[in-house]
Structures are given as structure tokens and as C-alpha cells.
Design a protein around this motif. Structure first.
Motif, PDB file in Angstrom:
ATOM      1  N   ASN A  63       0.861  -1.190   0.000  1.00  0.00           N
ATOM      2  CA  ASN A  63       0.000   0.000   0.000  1.00  0.00           C
ATOM      3  C   ASN A  63       0.893   1.234   0.000  1.00  0.00           C
ATOM      4  N   PRO A  64       1.393   1.624  -1.166  1.00  0.00           N
ATOM      5  CA  PRO A  64       2.414   2.673  -1.199  1.00  0.00           C
ATOM      6  C   PRO A  64       1.912   4.081  -0.869  1.00  0.00           C
ATOM      7  N   ILE A  65       0.643   4.359  -1.083  1.00  0.00           N
ATOM      8  CA  ILE A  65       0.109   5.702  -0.834  1.00  0.00           C
ATOM      9  C   ILE A  65      -1.081   5.578   0.109  1.00  0.00           C
ATOM     10  N   THR A  66      -1.038   6.338   1.200  1.00  0.00           N
ATOM     11  CA  THR A  66      -2.173   6.360   2.109  1.00  0.00           C
ATOM     12  C   THR A  66      -2.679   7.785   2.214  1.00  0.00           C
ATOM     13  N   THR A  67      -3.907   7.980   1.838  1.00  0.00           N
ATOM     14  CA  THR A  67      -4.556   9.273   1.960  1.00  0.00           C
ATOM     15  C   THR A  67      -6.057   9.048   1.914  1.00  0.00           C
ATOM     16  N   HIS A  68      -6.812  10.079   2.213  1.00  0.00           N
ATOM     17  CA  HIS A  68      -8.266   9.970   2.239  1.00  0.00           C
ATOM     18  C   HIS A  68      -8.800  10.272   0.849  1.00  0.00           C
ATOM     19  N   LEU A  69      -9.262   9.247   0.141  1.00  0.00           N
ATOM     20  CA  LEU A  69      -9.769   9.446  -1.214  1.00  0.00           C
ATOM     21  C   LEU A  69     -11.222   9.019  -1.371  1.00  0.00           C
ATOM     22  N   VAL A  70     -11.931   8.954  -0.281  1.00  0.00           N
ATOM     23  CA  VAL A  70     -13.361   8.688  -0.336  1.00  0.00           C
ATOM     24  C   VAL A  70     -14.045  10.046  -0.371  1.00  0.00           C
ATOM     25  N   CYS A  71     -14.882  10.255  -1.365  1.00  0.00           N
ATOM     26  CA  CYS A  71     -15.495  11.579  -1.518  1.00  0.00           C
ATOM     27  C   CYS A  71     -16.697  11.745  -0.595  1.00  0.00           C
ATOM     28  N   ASP A  72     -16.399  11.750   0.685  1.00  0.00           N
ATOM     29  CA  ASP A  72     -17.396  12.112   1.679  1.00  0.00           C
ATOM     30  C   ASP A  72     -17.086  13.556   2.068  1.00  0.00           C
ATOM     31  N   ASP A  73     -17.426  13.968   3.234  1.00  0.00           N
ATOM     32  CA  ASP A  73     -17.179  15.355   3.645  1.00  0.00           C
ATOM     33  C   ASP A  73     -15.922  15.484   4.508  1.00  0.00           C
ATOM     34  N   HIS A  74     -14.980  14.588   4.347  1.00  0.00           N
ATOM     35  CA  HIS A  74     -13.759  14.580   5.147  1.00  0.00           C
ATOM     36  C   HIS A  74     -13.074  15.944   5.153  1.00  0.00           C
ATOM     37  N   TYR A  75     -12.767  16.489   3.990  1.00  0.00           N
ATOM     38  CA  TYR A  75     -12.036  17.749   3.913  1.00  0.00           C
ATOM     39  C   TYR A  75     -12.887  18.943   4.337  1.00  0.00           C
ATOM     40  N   ALA A  76     -14.186  18.807   4.281  1.00  0.00           N
ATOM     41  CA  ALA A  76     -15.080  19.890   4.712  1.00  0.00           C
ATOM     42  C   ALA A  76     -15.074  20.045   6.227  1.00  0.00           C
ATOM     43  N   LYS A  77     -14.576  19.042   6.932  1.00  0.00           N
ATOM     44  CA  LYS A  77     -14.541  19.075   8.396  1.00  0.00           C
ATOM     45  C   LYS A  77     -13.191  19.518   8.946  1.00  0.00           C
ATOM     46  N   LEU A  78     -12.207  19.730   8.067  1.00  0.00           N
ATOM     47  CA  LEU A  78     -10.860  20.076   8.511  1.00  0.00           C
ATOM     48  C   LEU A  78     -10.597  21.566   8.355  1.00  0.00           C
ATOM     49  N   ASP A  79      -9.658  22.068   9.167  1.00  0.00           N
ATOM     50  CA  ASP A  79      -9.261  23.471   8.979  1.00  0.00           C
ATOM     51  C   ASP A  79      -8.243  23.546   7.849  1.00  0.00           C
ATOM     52  N   ALA A  80      -7.937  24.762   7.421  1.00  0.00           N
ATOM     53  CA  ALA A  80      -7.061  24.977   6.269  1.00  0.00           C
ATOM     54  C   ALA A  80      -5.676  24.357   6.475  1.00  0.00           C
ATOM     55  N   ASP A  81      -5.116  24.497   7.656  1.00  0.00           N
ATOM     56  CA  ASP A  81      -3.781  23.946   7.913  1.00  0.00           C
ATOM     57  C   ASP A  81      -3.762  22.423   7.805  1.00  0.00           C
ATOM     58  N   THR A  82      -4.785  21.783   8.319  1.00  0.00           N
ATOM     59  CA  THR A  82      -4.854  20.319   8.267  1.00  0.00           C
ATOM     60  C   THR A  82      -5.075  19.837   6.839  1.00  0.00           C
ATOM     61  N   ILE A  83      -5.901  20.556   6.089  1.00  0.00           N
ATOM     62  CA  ILE A  83      -6.121  20.220   4.677  1.00  0.00           C
ATOM     63  C   ILE A  83      -4.788  20.284   3.932  1.00  0.00           C
ATOM     64  N   SER A  84      -4.073  21.400   4.106  1.00  0.00           N
ATOM     65  CA  SER A  84      -2.773  21.574   3.442  1.00  0.00           C
ATOM     66  C   SER A  84      -1.818  20.456   3.825  1.00  0.00           C
ATOM     67  N   ALA A  85      -1.754  20.154   5.105  1.00  0.00           N
ATOM     68  CA  ALA A  85      -0.836  19.120   5.582  1.00  0.00           C
ATOM     69  C   ALA A  85      -1.148  17.766   4.943  1.00  0.00           C
ATOM     70  N   GLU A  86      -2.422  17.419   4.827  1.00  0.00           N
ATOM     71  CA  GLU A  86      -2.787  16.137   4.214  1.00  0.00           C
ATOM     72  C   GLU A  86      -2.428  16.090   2.738  1.00  0.00           C
ATOM     73  N   VAL A  87      -2.669  17.180   2.032  1.00  0.00           N
ATOM     74  CA  VAL A  87      -2.357  17.213   0.600  1.00  0.00           C
ATOM     75  C   VAL A  87      -0.843  17.191   0.382  1.00  0.00           C
ATOM     76  N   PHE A  88      -0.106  17.950   1.187  1.00  0.00           N
ATOM     77  CA  PHE A  88       1.358  17.939   1.074  1.00  0.00           C
ATOM     78  C   PHE A  88       1.905  16.548   1.375  1.00  0.00           C
ATOM     79  N   ASP A  89       1.341  15.875   2.362  1.00  0.00           N
ATOM     80  CA  ASP A  89       1.776  14.520   2.700  1.00  0.00           C
ATOM     81  C   ASP A  89       1.513  13.559   1.543  1.00  0.00           C
ATOM     82  N   PHE A  90       0.374  13.703   0.891  1.00  0.00           N
ATOM     83  CA  PHE A  90       0.040  12.895  -0.279  1.00  0.00           C
ATOM     84  C   PHE A  90       1.135  13.028  -1.343  1.00  0.00           C
TER      85      PHE A  90
END
Length: 152
Positions: free
Chosen positions: A77-104
Motif C-alpha cells: 500500500n504505497p500511498i495512504t490518503t483519504h480518497l473517499v469523496c465524503d465530507d472529510h475535507y469539509a470538516k478540517l481546517d485549512a492547515d490540516t487540509i494543506s498538511a494532508e495534501v502535502f503529505d500525499f
């Protein structure tokens, strides 16, 4: 998707960028904070651009490299990130969103580095180097743009 060849790897990473773009865009209009909503829109558009760039590699890759098998070198499982199109990113603040995308993006960069080091033919090394450079450049550009958004 089962990744067996370098071509499959390119297609798989293109699909990852497309799926992330879809999920970020899905959440942009659902986020209650304007700054986070704008960030999600920007990130979605950037991921769509990345999808197109990776697709260009699919069309231009050296056939010898593209057909080379890679499955022996791929982590399970080489890449782990949230790719289910639920409201995951709608519940996060801007810094956390950025951190998850940068980690991806960092995970993709690390995967390309690993595969470049394990490639056995020069054409595959060159393909991985080109993908790696593109991903690194675009990630740096993304970080700079997000930092500018924070300054506003």
C-alpha cells in the motif's frame, strides 16, 4: 488497480491525482470557512493540473520503460490518503487540509525515488527521474502558493 508495469504506475498516480481533485472539489462548497473553501478550490484545480501532467507521461513514455515490470518493487500500500469523496475535507481546517495534501505529494515523491533506485534499465530510470522532478517541482509550487494564500 493492480500496478504491474511502469505504465500502470503512471496510470495509477494519474488516477490518484484525479480522485483527490474530485474529493477536494466536492468539499469546497460544503466547507463553512471561506478561507478553507478557497483553499480546497485551489487544491482541486492544482490536482486536476497534476492529473493532466501525469497523463502526458502516459502518452510520451518510452515504450521500453513503460512495459517494464515494476510490481516486484512496489510496496503493498504505497500511498495512504483519504480518497473517499465524503465530507472529510469539509470538516478540517485549512492547515490540516494543506498538511494532508502535502503529505500525499511527499508519498508519491518517495515512491518515485524508491522505484528510480530499483529500476533496472536506463529508460525506466529516466522515466522515474522525469516523474520525480515534475512531482517535486509541482509540490514546491503548491507549497509556495498555499503560503501566499495564508499571507492574504
Amino acid at each position: 488497480m493492480e500496478v504491474r508495469t511502469f505504465y500502470d504506475l503512471i496510470e495509477w498516480t494519474r488516477e490518484l491525482h484525479a480522485k483527490l481533485a474530485e474529493c477536494l472539489g466536492h468539499c469546497a462548497s460544503r466547507h463553512g470557512e471561506e478561507q478553507a473553501s478557497l483553499l480546497l478550490e485551489y487544491l482541486a484545480s492544482h490536482e486536476t493540473e497534476m492529473e493532466k501532467m501525469v497523463a502526458a507521461f502516459e502518452r510520451q513514455a518510452d515504450p521500453k520503460a513503460a512495459r517494464t515490470y515494476v510490481y516486484d518493487y512496489m510496496p503493498h500500500n504505497p500511498i495512504t490518503t483519504h480518497l473517499v469523496c465524503d465530507d472529510h475535507y469539509a470538516k478540517l481546517d485549512a492547515d490540516t487540509i494543506s498538511a494532508e495534501v502535502f503529505d500525499f505529494h511527499e508519498q508519491i515523491i518517495n515512491l518515485y525515488r524508491t522505484l528510480k533506485g530499483k529500476a533496472e534499465i536506463q529508460e525506466a530510470v529516466e522515466l522515474m527521474q522525469s516523474l520525480l522532478e515534475m512531482e517535486e517541482h509541482e509540490t514546491k509550487r503548491l507549497v509556495r502558493q498555499v503560503e501566499r494564500m495564508d499571507d492574504l
